[in-house]
Design a protein around this motif. Sequence first.
Motif, PDB file in Angstrom:
ATOM      1  N   ALA A 222     -21.257  22.500 -24.104  1.00 46.28           N
ATOM      2  CA  ALA A 222     -22.412  22.854 -24.932  1.00 46.28           C
ATOM      3  C   ALA A 222     -23.035  24.161 -24.478  1.00 46.28           C
ATOM      4  CB  ALA A 222     -23.449  21.726 -24.895  1.00 46.28           C
ATOM      5  N   SER A 223     -23.102  24.374 -23.176  1.00 48.55           N
ATOM      6  CA  SER A 223     -23.693  25.626 -22.690  1.00 48.55           C
ATOM      7  C   SER A 223     -22.773  26.804 -22.986  1.00 48.55           C
ATOM      8  CB  SER A 223     -23.979  25.546 -21.186  1.00 48.55           C
ATOM      9  OG  SER A 223     -22.778  25.561 -20.424  1.00 48.55           O
ATOM     10  N   GLY A 224     -21.472  26.570 -22.967  1.00 49.07           N
ATOM     11  CA  GLY A 224     -20.546  27.636 -23.338  1.00 49.07           C
ATOM     12  C   GLY A 224     -20.706  28.039 -24.789  1.00 49.07           C
ATOM     13  N   ARG A 225     -20.897  27.061 -25.647  1.00 54.09           N
ATOM     14  CA  ARG A 225     -21.066  27.376 -27.069  1.00 54.09           C
ATOM     15  C   ARG A 225     -22.391  28.083 -27.312  1.00 54.09           C
ATOM     16  NH1 ARG A 225     -19.483  23.941 -32.456  1.00 54.09           N
ATOM     17  NH2 ARG A 225     -20.162  25.582 -33.907  1.00 54.09           N
ATOM     18  N   ALA A 226     -23.466  27.590 -26.686  1.00 52.29           N
ATOM     19  CA  ALA A 226     -24.771  28.225 -26.874  1.00 52.29           C
ATOM     20  C   ALA A 226     -24.767  29.653 -26.338  1.00 52.29           C
ATOM     21  CB  ALA A 226     -25.851  27.399 -26.173  1.00 52.29           C
ATOM     22  N   ARG A 257     -14.765  30.183 -33.480  1.00 56.73           N
ATOM     23  CA  ARG A 257     -14.092  29.671 -34.675  1.00 56.73           C
ATOM     24  C   ARG A 257     -15.106  29.304 -35.759  1.00 56.73           C
ATOM     25  NH1 ARG A 257      -8.919  26.993 -32.327  1.00 56.73           N
ATOM     26  NH2 ARG A 257      -7.770  28.901 -31.883  1.00 56.73           N
ATOM     27  N   ALA A 258     -16.257  28.752 -35.340  1.00 58.49           N
ATOM     28  CA  ALA A 258     -17.275  28.379 -36.323  1.00 58.49           C
ATOM     29  C   ALA A 258     -17.801  29.588 -37.080  1.00 58.49           C
ATOM     30  CB  ALA A 258     -18.424  27.652 -35.626  1.00 58.49           C
ATOM     31  N   ASP A 266     -11.294  40.058 -33.226  1.00 58.01           N
ATOM     32  CA  ASP A 266     -12.744  40.256 -33.300  1.00 58.01           C
ATOM     33  C   ASP A 266     -13.417  40.115 -31.936  1.00 58.01           C
ATOM     34  OD1 ASP A 266     -12.758  40.590 -36.151  1.00 58.01           O
ATOM     35  OD2 ASP A 266     -12.447  38.422 -36.324  1.00 58.01           O
ATOM     36  N   VAL A 267     -12.961  39.198 -31.142  1.00 59.36           N
ATOM     37  CA  VAL A 267     -13.487  39.016 -29.789  1.00 59.36           C
ATOM     38  C   VAL A 267     -12.403  38.360 -28.942  1.00 59.36           C
ATOM     39  CG1 VAL A 267     -14.549  36.767 -30.341  1.00 59.36           C
ATOM     40  CG2 VAL A 267     -15.373  38.092 -28.376  1.00 59.36           C
ATOM     41  N   HIS A 280      -1.314  25.725 -26.106  1.00 57.81           N
ATOM     42  CA  HIS A 280      -1.019  25.184 -27.430  1.00 57.81           C
ATOM     43  C   HIS A 280      -1.986  25.653 -28.506  1.00 57.81           C
ATOM     44  CE1 HIS A 280       1.958  22.678 -25.543  1.00 57.81           C
ATOM     45  NE2 HIS A 280       1.052  22.129 -24.746  1.00 57.81           N
ATOM     46  N   VAL A 281      -3.048  26.363 -28.131  1.00 57.89           N
ATOM     47  CA  VAL A 281      -3.936  26.925 -29.143  1.00 57.89           C
ATOM     48  C   VAL A 281      -3.371  28.268 -29.589  1.00 57.89           C
ATOM     49  CG1 VAL A 281      -5.942  25.741 -28.196  1.00 57.89           C
ATOM     50  CG2 VAL A 281      -5.416  28.054 -27.435  1.00 57.89           C
ATOM     51  N   ASP A 282      -3.853  28.748 -30.723  1.00 60.79           N
ATOM     52  CA  ASP A 282      -3.362  30.017 -31.256  1.00 60.79           C
ATOM     53  C   ASP A 282      -4.520  31.006 -31.337  1.00 60.79           C
ATOM     54  OD1 ASP A 282      -1.746  31.943 -32.372  1.00 60.79           O
ATOM     55  OD2 ASP A 282      -1.917  31.146 -34.412  1.00 60.79           O
ATOM     56  N   PRO A 283      -4.489  32.081 -30.527  1.00 60.43           N
ATOM     57  CA  PRO A 283      -3.458  32.406 -29.541  1.00 60.43           C
ATOM     58  C   PRO A 283      -3.678  31.650 -28.232  1.00 60.43           C
ATOM     59  CG  PRO A 283      -5.125  34.089 -29.524  1.00 60.43           C
ATOM     60  CD  PRO A 283      -5.524  33.141 -30.620  1.00 60.43           C
ATOM     61  N   PRO A 284      -2.638  31.507 -27.411  1.00 60.99           N
ATOM     62  CA  PRO A 284      -2.810  30.889 -26.087  1.00 60.99           C
ATOM     63  C   PRO A 284      -3.826  31.667 -25.256  1.00 60.99           C
ATOM     64  CG  PRO A 284      -0.488  31.079 -26.655  1.00 60.99           C
ATOM     65  CD  PRO A 284      -1.237  31.869 -27.677  1.00 60.99           C
ATOM     66  N   ILE A 285      -4.574  30.948 -24.425  1.00 61.38           N
ATOM     67  CA  ILE A 285      -5.736  31.528 -23.752  1.00 61.38           C
ATOM     68  C   ILE A 285      -5.385  32.007 -22.349  1.00 61.38           C
ATOM     69  CG2 ILE A 285      -8.057  31.049 -22.874  1.00 61.38           C
ATOM     70  CD1 ILE A 285      -8.381  29.074 -25.183  1.00 61.38           C
ATOM     71  N   THR A 286      -5.753  33.245 -22.063  1.00 60.57           N
ATOM     72  CA  THR A 286      -5.633  33.798 -20.722  1.00 60.57           C
ATOM     73  C   THR A 286      -6.601  33.059 -19.791  1.00 60.57           C
ATOM     74  OG1 THR A 286      -4.879  35.983 -21.397  1.00 60.57           O
ATOM     75  CG2 THR A 286      -6.123  35.859 -19.346  1.00 60.57           C
ATOM     76  N   ALA A 287      -6.126  32.698 -18.611  1.00 61.71           N
ATOM     77  CA  ALA A 287      -6.951  31.881 -17.717  1.00 61.71           C
ATOM     78  C   ALA A 287      -6.643  32.189 -16.259  1.00 61.71           C
ATOM     79  CB  ALA A 287      -6.721  30.398 -17.998  1.00 61.71           C
ATOM     80  N   ILE A 288      -7.597  31.839 -15.410  1.00 59.20           N
ATOM     81  CA  ILE A 288      -7.402  31.887 -13.959  1.00 59.20           C
ATOM     82  C   ILE A 288      -7.134  30.463 -13.499  1.00 59.20           C
ATOM     83  CG2 ILE A 288      -8.550  32.290 -11.757  1.00 59.20           C
ATOM     84  CD1 ILE A 288      -9.930  34.682 -13.106  1.00 59.20           C
ATOM     85  N   ASP A 289      -5.975  30.283 -12.929  1.00 61.14           N
ATOM     86  CA  ASP A 289      -5.476  28.965 -12.578  1.00 61.14           C
ATOM     87  C   ASP A 289      -5.725  28.682 -11.098  1.00 61.14           C
ATOM     88  OD1 ASP A 289      -4.013  26.540 -12.918  1.00 61.14           O
ATOM     89  OD2 ASP A 289      -2.274  27.493 -12.010  1.00 61.14           O
ATOM     90  N   GLN A 290      -6.358  27.553 -10.816  1.00 60.95           N
ATOM     91  CA  GLN A 290      -6.569  27.131  -9.433  1.00 60.95           C
ATOM     92  C   GLN A 290      -5.423  26.210  -8.985  1.00 60.95           C
ATOM     93  OE1 GLN A 290     -10.686  26.623  -7.950  1.00 60.95           O
ATOM     94  NE2 GLN A 290     -11.179  26.041 -10.038  1.00 60.95           N
TER      95      GLN A 290
END
Length: 339
Positions: A222-226, A257-258, A266-267, A280-290
């Motif tokens: 929720a905080s990420g979306r806000a 997406r909303a 766009d971002v 599995h999302v389009d596009p696949p998400i760049t991430a820092i893996d622990q």
Amino acid sequence: MASVKDVARLAGVSVATVSRVLNDSAPVTAGTRERVLAAVAELAYRPNAVARSLRTDATRTIGLIIGDILNPFFTELARAVEDEARVTGYSVVIGNADERPERQDHYVRTLLEQRVDGLLLCPTAEITPLVRDAVADGTPLVFLDRTLPGLDVPTVRADGTAAIGELIAHLTRLGHRRIAFISGPALLSTGRDRTAAFVAAMAGHGLPVRDEYLEAGDFQAASGRASAARLLALPEPPEVIFAGDNLMALGALDEIRARGLRIPADVALASYDDLPWFTHVDPPITAIDQPVQELGRLAVRGLAERIGGRPADPVVLAARLVVRRSCGENDSMEGSARR
């Protein structure tokens, strides 16, 4: 239910000999061992763990108190701890602190009352009375993922400083300059460390850290979306949103997406903490893996050392950047890691 005396009688040995075989505490002849094990199998004998713990002052159980069991990072970490504990002969009792100090203390008290041999703790933001008392009493204790300054407790954690630096370098190579960051709580060491690494990486590439591009989240979706909503409503919105954990990245993704915006046209979007479904999302998400599996494995090993009365060294493992397409990458781009 068969008793150890029944096993001894059937095998024709003493109770002490049965104990030596079952606990592998002293050498016995091969023939004696075979007779004892055959008697155990025939009688379907199972040792009484409660009685054994009263005799040995050990229960072969450890407690694991995590911050939020709904966070996929902690779920995976708990599985890693459980897997390694099973290999080393321990059972794990898990408590979910839900990021609340009073609930953390509840589990510390409960687990110690259940006579666990030691505790693995992902601490909340403050040093609570029961944690301080546990340290003072010499309870075998290892912190996992987070640190608490002021307590002499070994910590097993990941350091994302280099990976965040690689991410900012990667974004600048793609031409991005307006980069926003959604941080975790400043009271948590993970929130502070990731923010400091982001600020340092931006400075290292000559990029300004604009106040309006720094959002304080709480490691929840929720905080990420806000936060993403506020960032995207700015007169000059950022080109990239970098979320400080996977749940906040999920919230940011929902908001993007909303609004009908495209990633990365766009971002762009990047996350600290990787998730299996990010591919599995389009596009696949760049991430820092622990290195979650290694964190869990080394935490259990360190706690076993402390339970055995030996010191355990702090462990710091490096996180790694996993480059995907959510920041504008294409197949010809080279990142520090791909999958």
